[in-house]
Write an enzyme that holds these catalytic residues in place. Structure first.
Site, PDB file in Angstrom:
ATOM      1  CE1 TYR A 112      -7.021  82.118  19.270  1.00  0.00           C
ATOM      2  CE2 TYR A 112      -5.924  81.004  17.442  1.00  0.00           C
ATOM      3  CZ  TYR A 112      -5.975  81.352  18.778  1.00  0.00           C
ATOM      4  OH  TYR A 112      -4.977  80.935  19.629  1.00  0.00           O
ATOM      5  CG  HIS A 140     -11.355  69.413   4.247  1.00  0.00           C
ATOM      6  ND1 HIS A 140     -12.494  69.197   3.507  1.00  0.00           N
ATOM      7  CD2 HIS A 140     -11.261  70.745   4.434  1.00  0.00           C
ATOM      8  CE1 HIS A 140     -13.062  70.367   3.270  1.00  0.00           C
ATOM      9  NE2 HIS A 140     -12.333  71.320   3.819  1.00  0.00           N
ATOM     10  CB  THR A 145      -1.138  68.547   5.494  1.00  0.00           C
ATOM     11  OG1 THR A 145      -2.238  68.622   6.402  1.00  0.00           O
ATOM     12  CG2 THR A 145      -1.657  68.083   4.153  1.00  0.00           C
ATOM     13  CG  ASN A 146      -0.682  63.139   8.362  1.00  0.00           C
ATOM     14  OD1 ASN A 146      -0.540  62.474   7.324  1.00  0.00           O
ATOM     15  ND2 ASN A 146       0.216  63.163   9.321  1.00  0.00           N
ATOM     16  CG  ASN A 147      -6.874  68.707   7.160  1.00  0.00           C
ATOM     17  OD1 ASN A 147      -7.745  68.219   6.443  1.00  0.00           O
ATOM     18  ND2 ASN A 147      -7.087  69.711   7.991  1.00  0.00           N
ATOM     19  CG  ASP A 194       3.039  77.768  10.718  1.00  0.00           C
ATOM     20  OD1 ASP A 194       2.215  76.982  11.217  1.00  0.00           O
ATOM     21  OD2 ASP A 194       3.686  78.584  11.416  1.00  0.00           O
TER      22      ASP A 194
HETATM   23  P1  ITT Z   1      -1.115  71.594  10.910  1.00  0.00           P
HETATM   24  O1  ITT Z   1       0.110  72.458  11.139  1.00  0.00           O
HETATM   25  O2  ITT Z   1      -0.961  70.198  11.428  1.00  0.00           O
HETATM   26  O3  ITT Z   1      -1.619  71.649   9.496  1.00  0.00           O
HETATM   27  P2  ITT Z   1      -2.399  73.496  12.686  1.00  0.00           P
HETATM   28  O4  ITT Z   1      -3.553  73.399  13.622  1.00  0.00           O
HETATM   29  O5  ITT Z   1      -1.071  73.912  13.264  1.00  0.00           O
HETATM   30  O6  ITT Z   1      -2.303  72.171  11.841  1.00  0.00           O
HETATM   31  P3  ITT Z   1      -2.249  75.865  10.993  1.00  0.00           P
HETATM   32  O7  ITT Z   1      -0.761  75.922  11.041  1.00  0.00           O
HETATM   33  O8  ITT Z   1      -2.908  76.062   9.669  1.00  0.00           O
HETATM   34  O9  ITT Z   1      -2.853  74.514  11.566  1.00  0.00           O
HETATM   35  O10 ITT Z   1      -2.821  76.977  11.973  1.00  0.00           O
HETATM   36  C1  ITT Z   1      -2.332  77.164  13.303  1.00  0.00           C
HETATM   37  C2  ITT Z   1      -3.433  77.682  14.193  1.00  0.00           C
HETATM   38  O11 ITT Z   1      -3.862  78.979  13.744  1.00  0.00           O
HETATM   39  C3  ITT Z   1      -4.701  76.808  14.164  1.00  0.00           C
HETATM   40  O12 ITT Z   1      -4.627  75.775  15.119  1.00  0.00           O
HETATM   41  C4  ITT Z   1      -5.777  77.835  14.507  1.00  0.00           C
HETATM   42  O13 ITT Z   1      -5.865  78.043  15.891  1.00  0.00           O
HETATM   43  C5  ITT Z   1      -5.260  79.125  13.858  1.00  0.00           C
HETATM   44  N1  ITT Z   1      -5.832  79.249  12.498  1.00  0.00           N
HETATM   45  C6  ITT Z   1      -5.205  79.040  11.319  1.00  0.00           C
HETATM   46  N2  ITT Z   1      -6.047  79.196  10.276  1.00  0.00           N
HETATM   47  C7  ITT Z   1      -7.240  79.527  10.824  1.00  0.00           C
HETATM   48  C8  ITT Z   1      -8.513  79.799  10.286  1.00  0.00           C
HETATM   49  O14 ITT Z   1      -8.753  79.765   8.978  1.00  0.00           O
HETATM   50  N3  ITT Z   1      -9.505  80.076  11.131  1.00  0.00           N
HETATM   51  C9  ITT Z   1      -9.305  80.107  12.465  1.00  0.00           C
HETATM   52  N4  ITT Z   1      -8.140  79.843  13.052  1.00  0.00           N
HETATM   53  C10 ITT Z   1      -7.109  79.556  12.248  1.00  0.00           C
END
Ligand code: ITT
Length: 191
Positions: free
Chosen positions: A150, A12, A8-10, A69
């Site tokens: 969401y 936090h 990850t690059n996050n 993911d």
């Molecule tokens: P990285 O893969 O770069 O970490 P990402 O945005 O793809 O970032 P995630 O794989 O964790 O992050 O999640 C994919 C999507 O699912 C994310 O962009 C949100 O739209 C949704 N999502 C995941 N976890 C969530 C949460 O806790 N609350 C709301 N939406 C969430």
């Protein structure tokens, strides 16, 4: 200390997970190992996508690592947006992604859904997966401004407020991500 790369690059996310796994492990981000690559995420399940991240790092750098993911699965939409959660409407704009979900659901009575996280861990020549999920329902209009993604349309079971109305502490205590991370942290502590 055992070095473990978190795909990850996050910063936090990294800090939060570091606190949970304790000081036996030193977590590094992609930035820390100078990896600027756009790691492919082309799987059709969260597990495949999580494993793509660790496979990539193992093949390219030979490092111990983990990656996650996550996404939202809505039963009445046959599990969508699922692995397409981040770009459901074809863009990363969450306003549009939420609008599309609400439009597709319309007045559907069955609004059950869950957030899911799968973590892939590669350590000591072993491949492991940890999963976290939280069940809830999708409401018809956005409520709350905290969180991300969401959160404004998801009410976890047993609550009457959305994730976006909760404090970060409240959400983190029950979220899919924290369930999966706790399971991994438990495994790492007992190594
Ligand atoms: P990285 O893969 O770069 O970490 P990402 O945005 O793809 O970032 P995630 O794989 O964790 O992050 O999640 C994919 C999507 O699912 C994310 O962009 C949100 O739209 C949704 N999502 C995941 N976890 C969530 C949460 O806790 N609350 C709301 N939406 C969430």
């Amino acid at each position: 200390m055992i070095e473990l790369v978190f795909a990850t690059n996050n910063a936090h996310k990294l800090e939060e997970v570091q606190a949970m796994v304790g000081d036996k492990f030193c977590l590094k981000s992609l930035h820390d190992i100078d990896c600027q690559d756009d790691i492919p995420e082309t799987g059709i399940t969260f597990q495949e996508n999580a494993q793509q991240k660790t496979d990539y790092l193992v093949n390219k750098y030979g490092l111990y690592c983990f990656g996650d993911d996550s996404g939202l699965e809505i039963d009445a939409l046959n599990g969508e947006p699922g692995v397409y959660s981040a770009r459901y409407s074809g863009t990363r704009d969450m306003e549009q992604n939420i609008d599309l979900v609400l439009e597709k659901l319309g007045d559907t009575a069955n609004r059950t859904a869950r957030f899911k996280t799968v973590i892939s861990l590669y350590l000591n020549e072993k491949q492991l997966f940890f999963e976290g999920a939280i069940e809830g329902t999708i409401i018809k209009e956005r409520k709350g401004v905290k969180g991300f993604g969401y959160d404004p349309i998801f009410i976890p079971n047993g609550y009457d407020i959305t994730f976006a109305e909760m404090s970060p502490e409240e959400k983190n205590a029950i979220s899919h991500r924290s369930i999966a991370v706790s399971k991994m942290a438990e495994y790492l502590k007992n190594l």
